[in-house]
Design a protein around this motif. Structure first.
Motif, PDB file in Angstrom:
ATOM      1  N   ALA A 220       0.808  -1.322   0.014  1.00 28.01           N
ATOM      2  CA  ALA A 220       0.148   0.013  -0.038  1.00 28.01           C
ATOM      3  C   ALA A 220       0.902   1.243   0.029  1.00 28.01           C
ATOM      4  CB  ALA A 220      -1.068  -0.140   1.333  1.00 28.01           C
ATOM      5  N   THR A 221       2.060   1.191   0.643  1.00 23.18           N
ATOM      6  CA  THR A 221       3.019   2.493   0.546  1.00 23.18           C
ATOM      7  C   THR A 221       4.139   2.084  -0.053  1.00 23.18           C
ATOM      8  OG1 THR A 221       3.814   1.728   2.728  1.00 23.18           O
ATOM      9  CG2 THR A 221       1.781   3.314   2.741  1.00 23.18           C
ATOM     10  N   THR A 222       5.066   3.130  -0.080  1.00 21.77           N
ATOM     11  CA  THR A 222       6.426   2.979  -0.916  1.00 21.77           C
ATOM     12  C   THR A 222       7.245   2.523   0.211  1.00 21.77           C
ATOM     13  OG1 THR A 222       6.018   5.070  -2.215  1.00 21.77           O
ATOM     14  CG2 THR A 222       8.348   4.434  -1.804  1.00 21.77           C
ATOM     15  N   GLN A 223       6.965   2.973   1.502  1.00 13.81           N
ATOM     16  CA  GLN A 223       7.862   2.430   2.697  1.00 13.81           C
ATOM     17  C   GLN A 223       7.654   0.826   2.809  1.00 13.81           C
ATOM     18  OE1 GLN A 223       5.540   5.109   3.983  1.00 13.81           O
ATOM     19  NE2 GLN A 223       7.285   6.566   4.728  1.00 13.81           N
ATOM     20  N   GLU A 224       6.598   0.335   2.579  1.00  8.81           N
ATOM     21  CA  GLU A 224       6.434  -1.162   2.813  1.00  8.81           C
ATOM     22  C   GLU A 224       6.832  -1.854   1.344  1.00  8.81           C
ATOM     23  OE1 GLU A 224       2.673  -4.445   3.190  1.00  8.81           O
ATOM     24  OE2 GLU A 224       2.183  -2.185   2.779  1.00  8.81           O
ATOM     25  N   SER A 225       6.817  -1.170   0.267  1.00  8.92           N
ATOM     26  CA  SER A 225       7.431  -1.893  -0.916  1.00  8.92           C
ATOM     27  C   SER A 225       8.967  -1.776  -0.762  1.00  8.92           C
ATOM     28  CB  SER A 225       6.980  -1.189  -2.020  1.00  8.92           C
ATOM     29  OG  SER A 225       7.482   0.071  -2.233  1.00  8.92           O
ATOM     30  N   SER A 226       9.563  -0.881   0.093  1.00  8.23           N
ATOM     31  CA  SER A 226      10.904  -0.907   0.270  1.00  8.23           C
ATOM     32  C   SER A 226      11.553  -1.503   1.302  1.00  8.23           C
ATOM     33  CB  SER A 226      11.386   0.715   0.611  1.00  8.23           C
ATOM     34  OG  SER A 226      10.962   1.437  -0.815  1.00  8.23           O
ATOM     35  N   SER A 227      10.480  -2.358   2.348  1.00  8.53           N
ATOM     36  CA  SER A 227      10.892  -2.915   3.355  1.00  8.53           C
ATOM     37  C   SER A 227      11.929  -4.094   3.068  1.00  8.53           C
ATOM     38  CB  SER A 227       9.904  -3.306   4.083  1.00  8.53           C
ATOM     39  OG  SER A 227       9.142  -4.356   3.396  1.00  8.53           O
ATOM     40  N   PHE A 228      12.714  -4.596   3.978  1.00 10.34           N
ATOM     41  CA  PHE A 228      13.442  -5.881   3.709  1.00 10.34           C
ATOM     42  C   PHE A 228      12.848  -6.755   2.793  1.00 10.34           C
ATOM     43  CE2 PHE A 228      14.945 -10.070   5.000  1.00 10.34           C
ATOM     44  CZ  PHE A 228      16.390  -9.959   4.320  1.00 10.34           C
ATOM     45  N   PHE A 229      11.849  -7.423   3.434  1.00  8.59           N
ATOM     46  CA  PHE A 229      11.361  -8.775   2.821  1.00  8.59           C
ATOM     47  C   PHE A 229      10.798  -8.220   1.328  1.00  8.59           C
ATOM     48  CE2 PHE A 229      11.233 -10.502   7.057  1.00  8.59           C
ATOM     49  CZ  PHE A 229      11.849 -11.835   6.810  1.00  8.59           C
ATOM     50  N   HIS A 230      10.080  -7.398   1.148  1.00 14.55           N
ATOM     51  CA  HIS A 230       9.471  -7.051  -0.023  1.00 14.55           C
ATOM     52  C   HIS A 230      10.566  -6.596  -1.306  1.00 14.55           C
ATOM     53  CE1 HIS A 230       5.321  -7.234   0.565  1.00 14.55           C
ATOM     54  NE2 HIS A 230       5.471  -6.720   2.053  1.00 14.55           N
TER      55      HIS A 230
END
Length: 151
Positions: A110-120
């Motif tokens: 849903a967010t850029t931060q989530e898509s840039s997180s380690f696992f993703h």
């Protein structure tokens, strides 16, 4: 001196905090370029191709490549249960009945931060690995194949 003092500080916890903005990545790479000039004592030639040649001569991988490899190694350890760090539920292994069984599926972010997180971020890199690399039986074998894939 650079490899023993400066690079470990720059790479500390790299798999987890890997920057997703290009400007931050460029700042980190600049540290390595300054280190290459310092180690070789070559400050006169400031052309971009000169520093690229210098890094190749020193056989230094980019810090971005080193962070990606460290992330993939940590992901391999998570996947194999070698570390107590579970893979989130929204990232599922591929179907063993298909050719892409070594790949992982992930839900949309849903967010850029989530898509840039380690696992993703790491799953995107993992899914690009050749199957022979991703399905290595041991940690040493995975690291050897990853080094071959990276070059």
């Amino acid at each position: 001196m650079y490899k023993t003092i400066i690079r470990p500080v720059v790479e500390y916890a790299g798999p987890v905090w890997d920057p997703h903005l290009q400007k931050d990545t460029d700042l980190l790479e600049r540290v390595q370029r300054h280190g290459a000039r310092f180690v070789t004592n070559i400050y006169k030639d400031r052309k971009p191709e000169a520093i690229t040649k210098l890094l190749k001569t020193l056989q230094w991988e980019s810090l971005q490549t080193r962070r990606r490899n460290a992330s993939l190694i940590f992901f391999y350890k998570c996947q194999q249960g070698l570390v107590d760090f579970p893979i989130p539920d929204n990232i599922a292994p591929g179907d063993p009945r298909t050719r892409g069984q070594h790949r992982f599926h992930q839900q949309r972010c849903a967010t850029t931060q989530e898509s840039s997180s380690f696992f993703h971020r790491t799953v995107r890199s993992w899914n690009k690995l050749p199957e022979i690399t991703a399905t290595a039986a041991t940690m040493e074998e995975f690291q050897r194949r990853l080094a071959t894939y990276s070059t």
